[in-house]
Write a protein that holds these residues in place. Structure first.
Motif, PDB file in Angstrom:
ATOM      1  N   PHE A   1       1.120  -0.779  -0.212  1.00 36.45           N
ATOM      2  CA  PHE A   1      -0.225  -0.040  -0.278  1.00 36.45           C
ATOM      3  C   PHE A   1       0.771   1.202  -0.068  1.00 36.45           C
ATOM      4  O   PHE A   1       2.040   1.593   1.140  1.00 36.45           O
ATOM      5  CB  PHE A   1      -0.876   0.507   0.952  1.00 36.45           C
ATOM      6  CG  PHE A   1      -1.473  -1.220   1.487  1.00 36.45           C
ATOM      7  CD1 PHE A   1      -3.361  -0.985   0.327  1.00 36.45           C
ATOM      8  CD2 PHE A   1      -1.712  -2.469   1.416  1.00 36.45           C
ATOM      9  CE1 PHE A   1      -4.196  -2.014   0.059  1.00 36.45           C
ATOM     10  CE2 PHE A   1      -2.220  -3.351   1.556  1.00 36.45           C
ATOM     11  CZ  PHE A   1      -3.737  -3.078   0.550  1.00 36.45           C
ATOM     12  N   ARG A   2       1.237   1.581  -0.736  1.00 35.29           N
ATOM     13  CA  ARG A   2       1.803   3.043  -1.481  1.00 35.29           C
ATOM     14  C   ARG A   2       1.300   3.506  -2.736  1.00 35.29           C
ATOM     15  O   ARG A   2       0.603   3.164  -3.140  1.00 35.29           O
ATOM     16  CB  ARG A   2       3.508   2.569  -2.144  1.00 35.29           C
ATOM     17  CG  ARG A   2       3.647   1.492  -3.137  1.00 35.29           C
ATOM     18  CD  ARG A   2       4.773   1.140  -3.005  1.00 35.29           C
ATOM     19  NE  ARG A   2       5.113   0.826  -4.656  1.00 35.29           N
ATOM     20  CZ  ARG A   2       4.254  -0.152  -4.884  1.00 35.29           C
ATOM     21  NH1 ARG A   2       3.570  -1.572  -4.273  1.00 35.29           N
ATOM     22  NH2 ARG A   2       5.246  -0.819  -5.816  1.00 35.29           N
ATOM     23  N   PRO A   3       1.870   4.866  -2.974  1.00 33.62           N
ATOM     24  CA  PRO A   3       1.206   6.022  -4.001  1.00 33.62           C
ATOM     25  C   PRO A   3       1.323   4.955  -5.173  1.00 33.62           C
ATOM     26  O   PRO A   3       3.079   4.974  -5.504  1.00 33.62           O
ATOM     27  CB  PRO A   3       2.378   7.572  -3.866  1.00 33.62           C
ATOM     28  CG  PRO A   3       2.554   7.567  -2.293  1.00 33.62           C
ATOM     29  CD  PRO A   3       1.984   5.566  -1.400  1.00 33.62           C
TER      30      PRO A   3
ATOM     31  N   ALA B   1      -4.494  -1.931  -4.022  1.00 33.89           N
ATOM     32  CA  ALA B   1      -3.858  -0.915  -3.640  1.00 33.89           C
ATOM     33  C   ALA B   1      -4.091  -0.414  -5.282  1.00 33.89           C
ATOM     34  O   ALA B   1      -4.517   1.316  -5.561  1.00 33.89           O
ATOM     35  CB  ALA B   1      -2.101  -1.346  -3.717  1.00 33.89           C
ATOM     36  N   ALA B   2      -4.584  -0.530  -5.800  1.00 37.46           N
ATOM     37  CA  ALA B   2      -4.297   0.276  -7.565  1.00 37.46           C
ATOM     38  C   ALA B   2      -5.735   1.066  -7.698  1.00 37.46           C
ATOM     39  O   ALA B   2      -5.544   1.544  -7.766  1.00 37.46           O
ATOM     40  CB  ALA B   2      -4.308  -0.783  -8.760  1.00 37.46           C
ATOM     41  N   TYR B   3      -6.943   0.126  -6.904  1.00 37.04           N
ATOM     42  CA  TYR B   3      -8.106   1.113  -6.887  1.00 37.04           C
ATOM     43  C   TYR B   3      -7.795   1.548  -6.697  1.00 37.04           C
ATOM     44  O   TYR B   3      -7.972   2.784  -6.384  1.00 37.04           O
ATOM     45  CB  TYR B   3      -8.586   0.195  -6.296  1.00 37.04           C
ATOM     46  CG  TYR B   3      -9.331  -1.257  -7.578  1.00 37.04           C
ATOM     47  CD1 TYR B   3     -10.089  -0.332  -8.158  1.00 37.04           C
ATOM     48  CD2 TYR B   3      -9.509  -2.248  -7.359  1.00 37.04           C
ATOM     49  CE1 TYR B   3     -10.900  -1.470  -9.488  1.00 37.04           C
ATOM     50  CE2 TYR B   3      -9.984  -3.390  -8.338  1.00 37.04           C
ATOM     51  CZ  TYR B   3     -10.789  -3.328  -9.738  1.00 37.04           C
ATOM     52  OH  TYR B   3     -11.051  -3.670 -10.505  1.00 37.04           O
TER      53      TYR B   3
ATOM     54  N   PHE C   1      -5.559   2.749   7.973  1.00 34.51           N
ATOM     55  CA  PHE C   1      -4.612   2.607   7.734  1.00 34.51           C
ATOM     56  C   PHE C   1      -3.636   1.921   6.317  1.00 34.51           C
ATOM     57  O   PHE C   1      -2.577   2.911   5.739  1.00 34.51           O
ATOM     58  CB  PHE C   1      -3.486   1.602   8.241  1.00 34.51           C
ATOM     59  CG  PHE C   1      -3.947   1.938  10.025  1.00 34.51           C
ATOM     60  CD1 PHE C   1      -3.371   2.819  10.813  1.00 34.51           C
ATOM     61  CD2 PHE C   1      -4.984   1.069  10.650  1.00 34.51           C
ATOM     62  CE1 PHE C   1      -2.993   2.386  11.722  1.00 34.51           C
ATOM     63  CE2 PHE C   1      -5.024   1.480  11.922  1.00 34.51           C
ATOM     64  CZ  PHE C   1      -4.047   1.932  12.776  1.00 34.51           C
ATOM     65  N   ASP C   2      -4.546   1.445   5.589  1.00 32.72           N
ATOM     66  CA  ASP C   2      -4.686   0.942   3.770  1.00 32.72           C
ATOM     67  C   ASP C   2      -4.568   2.306   3.431  1.00 32.72           C
ATOM     68  O   ASP C   2      -3.429   2.597   2.149  1.00 32.72           O
ATOM     69  CB  ASP C   2      -5.130   0.029   3.571  1.00 32.72           C
ATOM     70  CG  ASP C   2      -4.491  -1.163   4.416  1.00 32.72           C
ATOM     71  OD1 ASP C   2      -3.363  -1.686   4.434  1.00 32.72           O
ATOM     72  OD2 ASP C   2      -5.724  -2.013   4.246  1.00 32.72           O
ATOM     73  N   TYR C   3      -5.408   2.819   3.855  1.00 33.61           N
ATOM     74  CA  TYR C   3      -5.756   4.455   2.727  1.00 33.61           C
ATOM     75  C   TYR C   3      -4.614   5.318   2.814  1.00 33.61           C
ATOM     76  O   TYR C   3      -4.179   6.022   1.597  1.00 33.61           O
ATOM     77  CB  TYR C   3      -6.956   4.710   2.532  1.00 33.61           C
ATOM     78  CG  TYR C   3      -8.324   4.290   3.048  1.00 33.61           C
ATOM     79  CD1 TYR C   3      -8.700   3.292   1.422  1.00 33.61           C
ATOM     80  CD2 TYR C   3      -9.790   4.053   3.636  1.00 33.61           C
ATOM     81  CE1 TYR C   3      -9.690   2.676   1.330  1.00 33.61           C
ATOM     82  CE2 TYR C   3     -10.264   3.412   3.451  1.00 33.61           C
ATOM     83  CZ  TYR C   3     -10.954   2.853   2.601  1.00 33.61           C
ATOM     84  OH  TYR C   3     -11.855   2.141   1.804  1.00 33.61           O
TER      85      TYR C   3
ATOM     86  N   PRO D   1      -6.397  11.121   1.264  1.00 28.87           N
ATOM     87  CA  PRO D   1      -7.632  11.102   2.469  1.00 28.87           C
ATOM     88  C   PRO D   1      -8.131  10.437   3.034  1.00 28.87           C
ATOM     89  O   PRO D   1      -8.450   9.282   2.079  1.00 28.87           O
ATOM     90  CB  PRO D   1      -7.526  12.368   2.382  1.00 28.87           C
ATOM     91  CG  PRO D   1      -7.760  12.553   0.681  1.00 28.87           C
ATOM     92  CD  PRO D   1      -7.031  11.758   0.560  1.00 28.87           C
ATOM     93  N   VAL D   2      -8.913   9.994   4.355  1.00 28.30           N
ATOM     94  CA  VAL D   2      -9.465   9.020   4.513  1.00 28.30           C
ATOM     95  C   VAL D   2     -11.284   9.759   5.391  1.00 28.30           C
ATOM     96  O   VAL D   2     -11.026  10.813   6.105  1.00 28.30           O
ATOM     97  CB  VAL D   2     -10.067   8.384   5.788  1.00 28.30           C
ATOM     98  CG1 VAL D   2     -10.681   7.379   6.025  1.00 28.30           C
ATOM     99  CG2 VAL D   2      -8.317   7.559   4.670  1.00 28.30           C
ATOM    100  N   VAL D   3     -12.550   9.509   5.149  1.00 19.24           N
ATOM    101  CA  VAL D   3     -13.476   9.993   5.638  1.00 19.24           C
ATOM    102  C   VAL D   3     -14.106   8.415   6.679  1.00 19.24           C
ATOM    103  O   VAL D   3     -14.439   7.081   5.757  1.00 19.24           O
ATOM    104  CB  VAL D   3     -14.467  10.931   5.107  1.00 19.24           C
ATOM    105  CG1 VAL D   3     -15.621  10.776   6.291  1.00 19.24           C
ATOM    106  CG2 VAL D   3     -14.307  11.801   4.159  1.00 19.24           C
TER     107      VAL D   3
END
Length: 393
Positions: free
Chosen positions: A187-189, A274-276, A300-302, A308-310
């Motif tokens: 899980f990375r950019p 991770a690609a999605y 954590f994965d996002y 960013p996360v909601v």
């Protein structure tokens, strides 16, 4: 150190396909990369041997109530004793389960026992139904005994820690909060254009992502009702739903009248997830009231992917993100606030991107699973040095 690791999970869906407690698999891999000799005793569903570089001893698993657990217990004991021929273990790590094998291995080898509690056991006791209640006294006894005799106990947030200390009478200093963390190698950019091409997603559209599994904790009605409003307000947005869905969820989606703007992927491997996420503007997490003792791994994965996360969460479960602007936390079930938080990220893409980068930095600094493994190893080594083997030897 030589470390024996145990967990039990039976899921017929995972027969012949990867799945199971990914955190345990990553822990084993990271401990091995640190130079420890790790042996994972795992049920033979979920393809555990493909998910960690550590040695895996597969235990045949059967989905027969009571008998399946007894069978697994006997075979785990036999496999553990056979493995001792290759050397004694210094530490035993177990994802809490109804088993006396980890405690037995502690007794015969003098190893330290580390127990990981991934949810509130008292909630599990209350929610046990039908014939499974017959084994509840044994489950409670086993949990209490293993936790009492553990050298260290790990859990996922302060709410579960409070339940363990109060419910089992554990020493507060014995229980540590160990974050789920993220595998930052997976899980990375990623390059968004390449990810969209790989997944056949239109790059000119924007995506909001929810990755989850069907269980009583994930609030699919909240996700789908919020999506209806978001998709109506932002014509260029689509909702990615990663994971299995049941008929009830599909009916909710059909009821929005916007079914064509929901992209249902089914269950996907971590690399594809991770690609999605890389294609998405924001990641979503929504817990029901039943998730009062859960801190979702997906958050954590996002963040590890730079998004960013909601997150809609019951109060008391947000130990890690209170000071992180990249995570907009709302109360569980609060649809208007949840919807507004998603809209703010979509209305200001530059802010969303900037905060996503801050979230990635936070994960690398504090919540990488390699760092989590180091904490486990340090606890094992400290306990082993401080506690001589049983019998005073």
């Amino acid at each position: 150190m030589r470390i024996f690791v145990y967990y039990y999970l039976y899921d017929e869906v995972l027969r012949g396909m990867p799945g199971g407690p990914v955190k345990v698999f990553d822990l084993c891999t990271n401990l091995k990369s640190m130079g420890h000799d790790v042996v994972l005793f795992a049920p033979d569903n979920g393809c555990p041997e493909t998910q960690t570089t550590a040695k895996v001893v597969k235990i045949p698993a059967f989905g027969i109530p009571i008998f399946g657990i007894i069978w697994h217990e006997l075979l785990s004991l036999a496999a553990s004793l056979l493995e001792l021929r290759h050397g004694a273990c210094s530490a035993v790590f177990v994802r809490i389960t109804t088993s006396f094998v980890p405690l037995f291995m502690k007794s015969v080898t003098g190893a330290v026992l580390l127990t990981d509690v991934n949810d509130d056991p008292f909630y599990r006791y209350r929610e046990t139904r039908g014939g499974m209640r017959l084994k509840l006294p044994l489950v409670r006894f086993c949990d209490r005994l293993n936790l009492k005799l553990s050298d260290a106990v790990f859990t996922i947030n302060s709410k579960v820690k409070k339940a363990l200390v109060g419910g089992f009478g554990l020493d507060e200093d014995k229980v540590s909060i160990l974050p789920s963390g993220a595998n930052t190698d997976i899980f990375r950019p990623l390059d968004r254009a390449k990810a969209c091409a790989e997944l056949s997603l239109a790059p000119e559209l924007r995506y909001v992502c929810f990755a989850g599994s069907l269980n009583k904790w994930n609030d699919y009605p909240l996700i789908i009702s919020a999506a209806k409003e978001i998709l109506g307000a932002f014509p260029d947005v689509r909702l990615l739903l990663l994971g299995d869905l049941d008929d009830a969820c599909r009916e909710l989606i059909a009821g929005t009248g916007l079914g064509g703007r929901f992209i249902l992927t089914g269950r996907v491997a971590q690399q594809k997830a991770a690609a999605y996420i890389a294609c998405s503007e924001v990641g979503l997490s929504a817990l029901t009231g039943a998730g009062e003792a859960v801190t979702p791994v997906k958050i954590f994965d996002y963040l590890a992917c730079g998004k960013p996360v909601v997150a809609a969460m019951p109060r008391g479960t947000n130990d890690f993100f209170q000071d992180c602007e990249a995570v907009a936390v709302t109360d569980a079930g609060d649809a208007p606030t949840f919807l507004a938080a998603i809209s703010r990220f979509l209305e200001d893409p530059e802010r969303a991107s900037r905060l996503g980068g801050q979230g990635r930095a936070l994960i690398l600094e504090r919540f990488d699973r390699a760092a989590v493994a180091r904490r486990v190893a340090e606890a094992a080594e400290t306990s082993f040095r401080g506690s001589p083997p049983l019998g005073g030897k």
